[in-house]
Enzyme design. Structure first.
Site, PDB file in Angstrom:
ATOM      1  N   CYS A 114       0.797  -1.225   0.000  1.00 43.59           N
ATOM      2  CA  CYS A 114       0.000   0.000   0.000  1.00 43.59           C
ATOM      3  C   CYS A 114       0.830   1.276   0.000  1.00 43.59           C
ATOM      4  O   CYS A 114       0.343   2.339  -0.390  1.00 43.59           O
ATOM      5  CB  CYS A 114      -0.938  -0.011   1.188  1.00 43.59           C
ATOM      6  SG  CYS A 114      -1.836  -1.587   1.370  1.00 43.59           S
ATOM      7  N   HIS A 265      -3.804   6.628   0.305  1.00 46.31           N
ATOM      8  CA  HIS A 265      -4.017   5.269  -0.179  1.00 46.31           C
ATOM      9  C   HIS A 265      -5.493   4.930  -0.035  1.00 46.31           C
ATOM     10  O   HIS A 265      -6.092   5.105   1.035  1.00 46.31           O
ATOM     11  CB  HIS A 265      -3.150   4.298   0.629  1.00 46.31           C
ATOM     12  CG  HIS A 265      -3.576   2.868   0.507  1.00 46.31           C
ATOM     13  ND1 HIS A 265      -3.682   2.219  -0.704  1.00 46.31           N
ATOM     14  CD2 HIS A 265      -3.945   1.956   1.462  1.00 46.31           C
ATOM     15  CE1 HIS A 265      -4.084   0.977  -0.500  1.00 46.31           C
ATOM     16  NE2 HIS A 265      -4.260   0.793   0.791  1.00 46.31           N
ATOM     17  N   ASN A 295      -9.833  -1.692  -3.438  1.00 43.65           N
ATOM     18  CA  ASN A 295      -8.474  -1.373  -2.984  1.00 43.65           C
ATOM     19  C   ASN A 295      -7.481  -2.109  -3.876  1.00 43.65           C
ATOM     20  O   ASN A 295      -7.326  -3.327  -3.770  1.00 43.65           O
ATOM     21  CB  ASN A 295      -8.332  -1.796  -1.521  1.00 43.65           C
ATOM     22  CG  ASN A 295      -6.940  -1.555  -0.951  1.00 43.65           C
ATOM     23  OD1 ASN A 295      -5.981  -1.310  -1.683  1.00 43.65           O
ATOM     24  ND2 ASN A 295      -6.814  -1.648   0.360  1.00 43.65           N
TER      25      ASN A 295
END
Length: 337
Positions: A114, A265, A295
């Site tokens: 991430c 993020h 995501n």
């Protein structure tokens, strides 16, 4: 730093996993509950024979074709992924060949999740600042779906597969864009909070690691699957992100108000809502893009940046980028267009 982002292209696989399909598997989680909790309506899933390398190549090809980028200009390739094709060689070497880049380019993989885009961007800017490269192709791609147990709603509702290709070039007189400064952080004591334990040399895959268990929330997984302690990751994020943002603003000599946007993020709606409140930011300064892709790990920030571009041109402004997650790892950087 004497470098700027000049183009971004993204790619997602064709197969879509909708909330309605997930609701059929998890009757206690209807589609509207999944959307309300995560902010995600659907996510794209790589096919059985489709790898992160394939997605990354597709994103890069789109960048070359759409933006008229000359392959011969690229003199360094960085590939950020946690789903390589092989233990060795690095996927970046294979990508160099598939993209028909020259043999005079450098190519390497970085294994980050991430926070990977921010780290990769800093490496690209550093290579240019040090005179080791003039044009860097940074590719981010992951296929976390291949690590997720179909019975684990805690992560299957969140993650989607995707890739982004970002071109970073050395500035020449008249260029106004910039990259940097950066701030970083690492806390490996939390590595077990977001992990695929089985499959490496510490814990090789075996009958034992493949044994599925059911946790107290009814999620099914084995040690060969992705595990995330959502509460621990949230607590880590709410502690570390404000710290790294404060360090970056101090290093840049600018208040947070000087940034036109703070691009976090894109973990999920709940996470971003919590961070936005913690940082005291208005909605219009925290752009989001996860509803239709989920995501996408290392590619979430470039997905947002690409959406901000108008006809492949980025609007003028200064932006803060903040990545955080698996590692535990976090990073923040400043860019301007």
């Amino acid at each position: 730093m004497p470098a700027r982002i000049v183009a971004i292209a993204t790619h997602v696989p064709e197969t879509i996993l909708s909330n309605a399909e997930l609701a059929d598997l998890y009757p206690e989680w209807p589609a509207d509950k999944i959307l309300d909790k995560t902010g995600i309506a659907e996510r794209h899933i790589a096919g059985p024979d489709e790898t992160a390398l394939d997605l990354g190549v597709a994103a890069a090809e789109k960048l070359f074709e759409r933006d008229g980028i000359e392959r011969s200009d690229v003199d360094f390739l960085i590939f950020c992924t946690q789903a390589p094709d092989y233990v060795l060689p690095t996927s970046a070497c294979i990508m160099q060949d598939r993209l028909q880049l020259g043999t005079g380019v450098g190519a390497l993989d970085i294994n980050l999740g991430c926070s990977g885009f921010v780290y990769g961007l800093s490496l690209a800017a550093g290579l240019i600042a040090g005179g080791m490269a003039s044009t860097v192709l940074l590719v981010t791609a992951d296929t976390y779906s291949k690590y997720i147990n179909a019975g684990d709603k805690s992560v299957r509702t969140l993650f989607g597969d995707g890739a982004a290709a970002t071109l970073i070039k050395r500035n020449v007189p008249g260029d106004t864009g910039s990259i940097g400064p950066f701030e970083f952080g690492t806390d490996g004591s939390g590595a077990h909070q977001l992990i695929v334990e089985g499959g490496g040399f510490r814990t090789p895959r075996s009958k034992e690691t493949a044994e599925e268990v059911v946790d107290k929330s009814g999620n099914v997984r084995s040690r060969d699957n992705l595990y995330m302690n959502g509460g621990a990751v949230l607590n880590f994020t709410l502690k570390r992100v404000p710290e790294v943002v404060a360090r970056l603003t101090e290093k840049a000599g600018l208040p947070i108000e000087a940034f036109d946007s703070v691009i976090l993020h894109q973990a999920n709606k709940f996470m971003l809502d919590s961070l936005q409140k913690k940082l005291g930011l208005d909605d219009d300064r925290v752009p989001r893009r996860y509803a239709d892709i989920g995501n996408t790990v290392s590619s979430t920030i470039p997905f947002v940046l690409e959406e901000m571009a108008e006809q492949s041109r980025f609007p003028p402004g200064r932006h803060m980028l903040v990545g955080f997650g698996v590692g535990l790892s976090w990073a923040a950087g400043s860019i301007s267009f």
